[in-house]
Design an enzyme around this catalytic site. Structure first.
Site, PDB file in Angstrom:
ATOM      1  N   CYS A 182      23.447  43.951  32.489  1.00 31.50           N
ATOM      2  CA  CYS A 182      24.201  44.917  33.110  1.00 31.50           C
ATOM      3  C   CYS A 182      23.383  45.753  34.476  1.00 31.50           C
ATOM      4  N   CYS A 238      26.670  44.451  36.509  1.00 27.09           N
ATOM      5  CA  CYS A 238      27.427  45.515  36.649  1.00 27.09           C
ATOM      6  C   CYS A 238      26.887  46.505  37.614  1.00 27.09           C
ATOM      7  N   LYS A 269      25.831  45.012  41.258  1.00 21.34           N
ATOM      8  CA  LYS A 269      26.981  44.595  41.644  1.00 21.34           C
ATOM      9  C   LYS A 269      28.043  45.549  42.185  1.00 21.34           C
ATOM     10  N   LYS A 270      28.078  46.700  41.394  1.00 22.75           N
ATOM     11  CA  LYS A 270      29.103  47.695  41.864  1.00 22.75           C
ATOM     12  C   LYS A 270      28.476  48.261  43.025  1.00 22.75           C
ATOM     13  N   GLY A 322      11.015  37.213  21.426  1.00 14.78           N
ATOM     14  CA  GLY A 322      11.364  37.008  19.832  1.00 14.78           C
ATOM     15  C   GLY A 322      11.916  35.657  19.593  1.00 14.78           C
ATOM     16  N   ALA A 366      34.658  30.091  40.728  1.00 13.79           N
ATOM     17  CA  ALA A 366      35.699  31.090  41.420  1.00 13.79           C
ATOM     18  C   ALA A 366      36.064  31.956  40.272  1.00 13.79           C
ATOM     19  N   SER A 367      35.041  32.466  39.588  1.00  6.27           N
ATOM     20  CA  SER A 367      35.400  33.403  38.707  1.00  6.27           C
ATOM     21  C   SER A 367      34.885  34.840  38.977  1.00  6.27           C
ATOM     22  N   TYR A 368      34.898  35.758  37.777  1.00  6.59           N
ATOM     23  CA  TYR A 368      34.402  37.221  38.212  1.00  6.59           C
ATOM     24  C   TYR A 368      32.971  37.199  38.967  1.00  6.59           C
ATOM     25  N   VAL A 369      32.198  36.600  38.772  1.00  4.90           N
ATOM     26  CA  VAL A 369      30.807  36.581  39.260  1.00  4.90           C
ATOM     27  C   VAL A 369      30.719  36.259  40.751  1.00  4.90           C
ATOM     28  N   SER A 370      31.512  35.042  41.014  1.00  4.89           N
ATOM     29  CA  SER A 370      31.547  34.242  42.280  1.00  4.89           C
ATOM     30  C   SER A 370      32.546  35.219  43.096  1.00  4.89           C
ATOM     31  N   LEU A 371      33.527  35.806  42.716  1.00  5.35           N
ATOM     32  CA  LEU A 371      34.586  36.306  43.835  1.00  5.35           C
ATOM     33  C   LEU A 371      33.904  37.797  43.947  1.00  5.35           C
ATOM     34  N   GLU A 372      33.440  38.147  43.021  1.00  5.86           N
ATOM     35  CA  GLU A 372      32.898  39.823  43.342  1.00  5.86           C
ATOM     36  C   GLU A 372      31.575  39.663  44.261  1.00  5.86           C
ATOM     37  N   ASP A 410      27.021  39.403  24.543  1.00  6.96           N
ATOM     38  CA  ASP A 410      27.249  37.876  25.277  1.00  6.96           C
ATOM     39  C   ASP A 410      27.136  36.812  24.487  1.00  6.96           C
ATOM     40  N   HIS A 454      50.856  62.925  42.479  1.00  2.00           N
ATOM     41  CA  HIS A 454      51.343  62.486  43.970  1.00  2.00           C
ATOM     42  C   HIS A 454      50.130  63.070  44.708  1.00  2.00           C
ATOM     43  N   GLU A 477      50.532  56.407  40.533  1.00  2.00           N
ATOM     44  CA  GLU A 477      51.568  56.861  40.132  1.00  2.00           C
ATOM     45  C   GLU A 477      52.710  55.850  40.280  1.00  2.00           C
TER      46      GLU A 477
HETATM   47  P1  FAD Z   1      22.084  41.434  28.138  1.00  2.00           P
HETATM   48  O1  FAD Z   1      22.528  42.563  28.847  1.00  2.00           O
HETATM   49  O2  FAD Z   1      22.168  40.062  28.711  1.00  2.00           O
HETATM   50  O3  FAD Z   1      20.787  41.783  27.146  1.00  2.00           O
HETATM   51  C1  FAD Z   1      20.036  40.596  26.779  1.00  2.00           C
HETATM   52  C2  FAD Z   1      18.479  41.170  26.663  1.00  2.00           C
HETATM   53  O4  FAD Z   1      17.825  39.967  25.690  1.00  2.00           O
HETATM   54  C3  FAD Z   1      18.012  40.679  28.242  1.00  2.00           C
HETATM   55  O5  FAD Z   1      17.142  41.819  28.654  1.00  2.00           O
HETATM   56  C4  FAD Z   1      17.069  39.521  27.888  1.00  2.00           C
HETATM   57  O6  FAD Z   1      16.134  39.336  28.899  1.00  2.00           O
HETATM   58  C5  FAD Z   1      16.721  39.689  26.490  1.00  2.00           C
HETATM   59  N1  FAD Z   1      16.279  38.646  25.741  1.00  2.00           N
HETATM   60  C6  FAD Z   1      16.912  37.326  25.933  1.00  2.00           C
HETATM   61  N2  FAD Z   1      16.088  36.512  24.734  1.00  2.00           N
HETATM   62  C7  FAD Z   1      15.108  37.282  24.462  1.00  2.00           C
HETATM   63  C8  FAD Z   1      14.180  36.760  23.306  1.00  2.00           C
HETATM   64  N3  FAD Z   1      14.136  35.521  22.767  1.00  2.00           N
HETATM   65  N4  FAD Z   1      13.326  38.004  23.058  1.00  2.00           N
HETATM   66  C9  FAD Z   1      13.483  38.828  23.631  1.00  2.00           C
HETATM   67  N5  FAD Z   1      14.511  39.507  24.590  1.00  2.00           N
HETATM   68  C10 FAD Z   1      15.293  38.326  24.859  1.00  2.00           C
HETATM   69  N6  FAD Z   1      30.382  43.544  32.490  1.00  2.00           N
HETATM   70  C11 FAD Z   1      31.208  44.727  32.718  1.00  2.00           C
HETATM   71  O7  FAD Z   1      31.720  45.107  31.776  1.00  2.00           O
HETATM   72  N7  FAD Z   1      31.413  45.183  33.832  1.00  2.00           N
HETATM   73  C12 FAD Z   1      30.811  44.465  34.813  1.00  2.00           C
HETATM   74  O8  FAD Z   1      31.196  45.002  36.130  1.00  2.00           O
HETATM   75  C13 FAD Z   1      30.076  43.443  35.061  1.00  2.00           C
HETATM   76  N8  FAD Z   1      29.621  42.891  36.131  1.00  2.00           N
HETATM   77  C14 FAD Z   1      28.572  41.676  35.784  1.00  2.00           C
HETATM   78  C15 FAD Z   1      28.335  41.270  36.961  1.00  2.00           C
HETATM   79  C16 FAD Z   1      27.449  40.082  36.827  1.00  2.00           C
HETATM   80  C17 FAD Z   1      26.706  39.470  38.224  1.00  2.00           C
HETATM   81  C18 FAD Z   1      26.959  39.547  35.570  1.00  2.00           C
HETATM   82  C19 FAD Z   1      26.381  38.271  35.456  1.00  2.00           C
HETATM   83  C20 FAD Z   1      27.702  40.099  34.677  1.00  2.00           C
HETATM   84  C21 FAD Z   1      28.406  41.263  34.587  1.00  2.00           C
HETATM   85  N9  FAD Z   1      28.763  42.063  33.342  1.00  2.00           N
HETATM   86  C22 FAD Z   1      29.862  43.162  33.635  1.00  2.00           C
HETATM   87  C23 FAD Z   1      28.780  41.280  32.010  1.00  2.00           C
HETATM   88  C24 FAD Z   1      27.485  42.350  31.583  1.00  2.00           C
HETATM   89  O9  FAD Z   1      26.603  42.449  32.263  1.00  2.00           O
HETATM   90  C25 FAD Z   1      27.154  41.534  30.168  1.00  2.00           C
HETATM   91  O10 FAD Z   1      28.393  41.346  29.515  1.00  2.00           O
HETATM   92  C26 FAD Z   1      26.315  42.453  29.123  1.00  2.00           C
HETATM   93  O11 FAD Z   1      25.262  42.830  29.887  1.00  2.00           O
HETATM   94  C27 FAD Z   1      25.995  41.762  28.037  1.00  2.00           C
HETATM   95  O12 FAD Z   1      25.002  42.647  27.261  1.00  2.00           O
HETATM   96  P2  FAD Z   1      24.308  42.045  26.046  1.00  2.00           P
HETATM   97  O13 FAD Z   1      23.543  43.068  25.179  1.00  2.00           O
HETATM   98  O14 FAD Z   1      25.040  41.036  25.256  1.00  2.00           O
HETATM   99  O15 FAD Z   1      23.262  41.106  26.844  1.00  2.00           O
HETATM  100  P1  NDP Z   2      33.001  31.991  34.119  1.00  2.00           P
HETATM  101  O1  NDP Z   2      32.596  30.941  33.155  1.00  2.00           O
HETATM  102  O2  NDP Z   2      34.078  32.933  33.892  1.00  2.00           O
HETATM  103  O3  NDP Z   2      33.398  31.060  35.499  1.00  2.00           O
HETATM  104  C1  NDP Z   2      32.749  30.008  35.846  1.00  2.00           C
HETATM  105  C2  NDP Z   2      33.212  29.664  37.318  1.00  2.00           C
HETATM  106  O4  NDP Z   2      32.531  28.490  37.702  1.00  2.00           O
HETATM  107  C3  NDP Z   2      34.713  28.947  37.122  1.00  2.00           C
HETATM  108  O5  NDP Z   2      35.208  29.279  38.312  1.00  2.00           O
HETATM  109  C4  NDP Z   2      34.454  27.493  36.991  1.00  2.00           C
HETATM  110  O6  NDP Z   2      35.463  26.771  37.395  1.00  2.00           O
HETATM  111  C5  NDP Z   2      33.331  27.021  37.835  1.00  2.00           C
HETATM  112  N1  NDP Z   2      32.414  26.157  37.482  1.00  2.00           N
HETATM  113  C6  NDP Z   2      31.920  26.041  36.397  1.00  2.00           C
HETATM  114  N2  NDP Z   2      30.987  24.648  36.298  1.00  2.00           N
HETATM  115  C7  NDP Z   2      31.423  24.389  37.541  1.00  2.00           C
HETATM  116  C8  NDP Z   2      30.737  23.272  38.426  1.00  2.00           C
HETATM  117  N3  NDP Z   2      29.880  22.164  37.743  1.00  2.00           N
HETATM  118  N4  NDP Z   2      30.964  23.055  39.860  1.00  2.00           N
HETATM  119  C9  NDP Z   2      31.822  23.973  40.377  1.00  2.00           C
HETATM  120  N5  NDP Z   2      32.454  24.932  39.805  1.00  2.00           N
HETATM  121  C10 NDP Z   2      31.988  25.204  38.372  1.00  2.00           C
HETATM  122  O7  NDP Z   2      31.736  32.701  34.601  1.00  2.00           O
HETATM  123  P2  NDP Z   2      31.195  33.899  35.474  1.00  2.00           P
HETATM  124  O8  NDP Z   2      29.830  33.741  35.824  1.00  2.00           O
HETATM  125  O9  NDP Z   2      31.805  34.305  36.531  1.00  2.00           O
HETATM  126  O10 NDP Z   2      31.381  35.145  34.412  1.00  2.00           O
HETATM  127  C11 NDP Z   2      30.773  35.213  33.193  1.00  2.00           C
HETATM  128  C12 NDP Z   2      31.297  36.341  32.426  1.00  2.00           C
HETATM  129  O11 NDP Z   2      30.604  37.570  32.925  1.00  2.00           O
HETATM  130  C13 NDP Z   2      32.765  36.732  32.540  1.00  2.00           C
HETATM  131  O12 NDP Z   2      33.573  36.127  31.625  1.00  2.00           O
HETATM  132  C14 NDP Z   2      32.824  38.268  32.642  1.00  2.00           C
HETATM  133  O13 NDP Z   2      32.937  38.417  31.306  1.00  2.00           O
HETATM  134  C15 NDP Z   2      31.542  38.751  32.785  1.00  2.00           C
HETATM  135  N6  NDP Z   2      31.466  39.534  34.081  1.00  2.00           N
HETATM  136  C16 NDP Z   2      32.271  40.489  34.107  1.00  2.00           C
HETATM  137  C17 NDP Z   2      32.219  41.268  35.418  1.00  2.00           C
HETATM  138  C18 NDP Z   2      33.203  42.437  35.207  1.00  2.00           C
HETATM  139  O14 NDP Z   2      33.575  43.016  34.256  1.00  2.00           O
HETATM  140  N7  NDP Z   2      33.654  42.935  36.595  1.00  2.00           N
HETATM  141  C19 NDP Z   2      31.834  40.744  36.739  1.00  2.00           C
HETATM  142  C20 NDP Z   2      30.968  39.669  36.351  1.00  2.00           C
HETATM  143  C21 NDP Z   2      30.734  39.064  35.153  1.00  2.00           C
HETATM  144  P3  NDP Z   2      36.569  26.416  36.156  1.00  2.00           P
HETATM  145  O15 NDP Z   2      37.838  27.495  36.025  1.00  2.00           O
HETATM  146  O16 NDP Z   2      37.461  25.040  37.013  1.00  2.00           O
HETATM  147  O17 NDP Z   2      36.050  25.871  34.969  1.00  2.00           O
END
Ligand code: FAD
Ligand code: NDP
Length: 511
Positions: A75, A80, A83-84, A148, A215-221, A348, A486, A491
């Site tokens: 994050c 997050c 990205k934001k 770890g 075409a999901s969250y990460v891609s479109l954002e 996650d 308003h 609203e």
């Molecule tokens: P993480 O935050 O991923 O933390 C895991 C940590 O463990 C990392 O530092 C990693 O390096 C470390 N680690 C891994 N393996 C080991 C190991 N073996 N030993 C020690 N350390 C290790 N969520 C939202 O709510 N709003 C958003 O706007 C949003 N935007 C996002 C945008 C993008 C591009 C992405 C990719 C994600 C976004 N998310 C968003 C999702 C959010 O970032 C995750 O859901 C959240 O960070 C998950 O937290 P976590 O604690 O599970 O893991």
């Molecule tokens: P997703 O798993 O949600 O989406 C993956 C996308 O990639 C789908 O559109 C999928 O298509 C496509 N895809 C998968 N494999 C292939 C391939 N081989 N070739 C072409 N396209 C492919 O992953 P994201 O990384 O977008 O998001 C992960 C999570 O992170 C989200 O679920 C969300 O919870 C979190 N997140 C939250 C955000 C927020 O809160 N604003 C922002 C960003 C991430 P298909 O549908 O056909 O499988």
């Protein structure tokens, strides 16, 4: 004063007891968290509030392109937050265009400098990394910058970047290691030449003309903000956008992005990436509609094809922690316990949980409270609100219309909807075709709200407030009794009165 003294004495007694239990068990820590991201840090800090001896291991494996970052997890560093902020950079670009309609004289041409934005965002992220370290220190949580893995059910072997080993033992272990972006390794050149969101936010120079695959969250954002700062951006979508979301809303989101300038290659999937002279990347793909093979060149190819947990390196099988064989995620019960009673998993890395920061944080805090406080409260994963930060944001809470129909039958669902025009768009002459909202209700007398969907400016802020009502079981009549503020977009939600079933024009007219 006496109460304070009694509390201190009580805490001293509890701490003394903990030390005795730890000493008897021979474990160094009451709690060891592997993974210092959203969930892990929240859990560790909460446990420390109970006076427990807590340690966190966090280690960032550099991305295949060599990008690395500091403490705080996805994050803070590659999710997050950056990205934001980059989304905000794009919104400012649109605001600059609006500003001229509002009388601001803006010297032309206006252009955006990636390196300035990236530096500012990266500096802020680094300040958060530092903040997390200070907080751990203040709360007396021991931080190990180590990777770890389990060597037995109570022991984690930590390895530093230099290969130095430390053994840490604990009564309870929480796995919070999150996930990392996937690479489609079956596509030639994908790993060598492509980047992911792990790299994008740390690029020092502009990615230039970019292809974003997925075409999901990460891609479109990401595609949204790249377009917004003026880059030639294409999204390659093999199926539907925003799978799992309400598909009417998802279509409006991509429709708006298209009108905003993002190009879409629909029903296409990449087959090859090749480096050309001058570092351009030639991408070849199949167009499944036309049955053709097509090609174009880009400066950057970004894979946004989902995220995967890195459970393999944790050595889970040695200690008997069960994972889902397909997803690799850790299987947990409602109390976040894994198949091994004193080993827990949050965020996650866990199977079936939303991949969102607030749910990871809440799960971590509640787990610490159950382990070390008097609490038995479980995390409630129902009605978790979320927002997709696309150029026109989409926020929602509860069920999509499709899911509601699937669960209750279309005869038992009432959908109230409206196309509205944000006041700010009027003077700026902005198109509001995709500004849409709907509330999905049960059709019985109470009309309980099952889902609320909103596309428009500040969707996250709008939905956050309404999420409370929905969590409390709000009904459509209660929504109608809610007095609006308003003039706002929110609203309009309190005024929804046209049902989809009626077929009447849902365009809001007047003030
Ligand atoms: P993480 O935050 O991923 O933390 C895991 C940590 O463990 C990392 O530092 C990693 O390096 C470390 N680690 C891994 N393996 C080991 C190991 N073996 N030993 C020690 N350390 C290790 N969520 C939202 O709510 N709003 C958003 O706007 C949003 N935007 C996002 C945008 C993008 C591009 C992405 C990719 C994600 C976004 N998310 C968003 C999702 C959010 O970032 C995750 O859901 C959240 O960070 C998950 O937290 P976590 O604690 O599970 O893991
Ligand atoms: P997703 O798993 O949600 O989406 C993956 C996308 O990639 C789908 O559109 C999928 O298509 C496509 N895809 C998968 N494999 C292939 C391939 N081989 N070739 C072409 N396209 C492919 O992953 P994201 O990384 O977008 O998001 C992960 C999570 O992170 C989200 O679920 C969300 O919870 C979190 N997140 C939250 C955000 C927020 O809160 N604003 C922002 C960003 C991430 P298909 O549908 O056909 O499988």
């Amino acid at each position: 004063m006496a109460a304070l003294w009694r509390r201190r004495e009580r805490l001293r007694r509890v701490l003394g007891l903990c030390r005795t239990v730890r000493a008897l068990s021979g474990k160094e820590y009451d709690l060891l968290v592997v993974g210092g991201g959203s969930g892990g840090l929240a859990c560790a800090k909460e446990a420390a509030q109970f006076g427990r001896k807590v340690a966190v291991l966090d280690y960032v494996e550099p991305s295949p392109q060599g990008t690395k970052w500091g403490l705080g997890g996805t994050c803070v560093n590659v999710g997050c937050i950056p990205k934001k902020l980059m989304h905000q950079a794009a919104l400012l670009g649109s605001a600059l265009k609006d500003a001229q309609h509002y009388g601001w004289n803006i010297a032309q041409p206006v252009h955006h400098t990636w390196s300035l934005m990236a530096q500012a965002v990266q500096n802020y992220v680094k300040s958060l990394n530092w903040g997390h370290r200070v907080q751990l220190q203040d709360k007396k949580v021991k931080y190990f910058n180590m990777k770890g893995s389990f060597s037995d059910p109570y022991t984690i072997r930590g390895l530093t970047k230099a290969g130095k080993e430390t053994i840490v033992t604990a009564e309870n272990i929480v796995i919070a290691t999150g996930g990392r972006p996937k690479y489609p390794t079956h596509i030639a050149g994908a790993l060598e030449y492509g980047i992911t969101s792990d790299d994008l936010f740390w690029l020092k120079t502009s990615p230039g003309k970019t292809l974003v695959v997925g075409a999901s969250y990460v891609s479109l954002e990401c595609a949204g903000f790249l377009t917004g700062i003026g880059l030639d951006t294409t999204v390659m979508m093999r199926s539907i956008p925003l799978r799992g979301f309400d598909q009417q809303m998802a279509s409006l989101v991509t429709e708006h992005m298209e009108s905003y300038g993002t190009k879409f290659l629909k029903r296409c999937f990449p087959t090859k990436v090749k480096r050309l002279e001058g570092n351009r990347l030639q991408v070849t793909w199949k167009n499944t509609d036309l049955g053709t093979e097509e090609t174009d060149s880009f400066d950057t190819v970004m894979w946004a094809v989902g995220r995967a947990p890195d459970t393999e390196t944790l050595n889970l099988e040695t200690v008997g922690v069960k994972t889902n064989s397909e997803t690799g995620k850790i299987i947990v019960d409602a109390s976040e316990a894994t198949s091994v009673p004193h080993i827990y998993a949050i965020g996650d890395i866990t199977e079936g949980r939303p991949e969102l920061t607030p749910t990871a944080i809440a799960a971590g805090k509640l787990l610490a409270q159950r382990l070390f406080g008097q609490s038995s409260e479980l995390m409630d994963y129902d009605n978790v609100p979320t927002t997709v930060f696309t150029p026109l944001e989409y926020g929602c809470v509860g069920l999509s219309e499709e899911t509601a129909v699937r669960c209750y039958g279309s005869d038992n669902i009432e959908v109230y909807h409206a196309y509205y025009k944000p006041l700010e768009f009027t003077v700026a002459e902005r198109d509001a075709t995709q500004c849409y909202m709907k509330v999905v209700c049960l059709r019985e007398r109470e009309q309980r709200i099952l889902g609320l969907h909103f596309i428009g400016p500040n969707a996250g802020e709008v939905i956050q407030g309404f999420a409370l009502g929905i969590k409390c079981g709000a009904t459509y009549p209660q929504l109608m009794k809610t007095v609006g503020i308003h003039p706002t977009c929110a609203e309009e939600i309190t005024k929804l009165h046209i049902t989809k079933r009626s077929g009447l024009d849902a365009t809001v007219t007047g003030c």
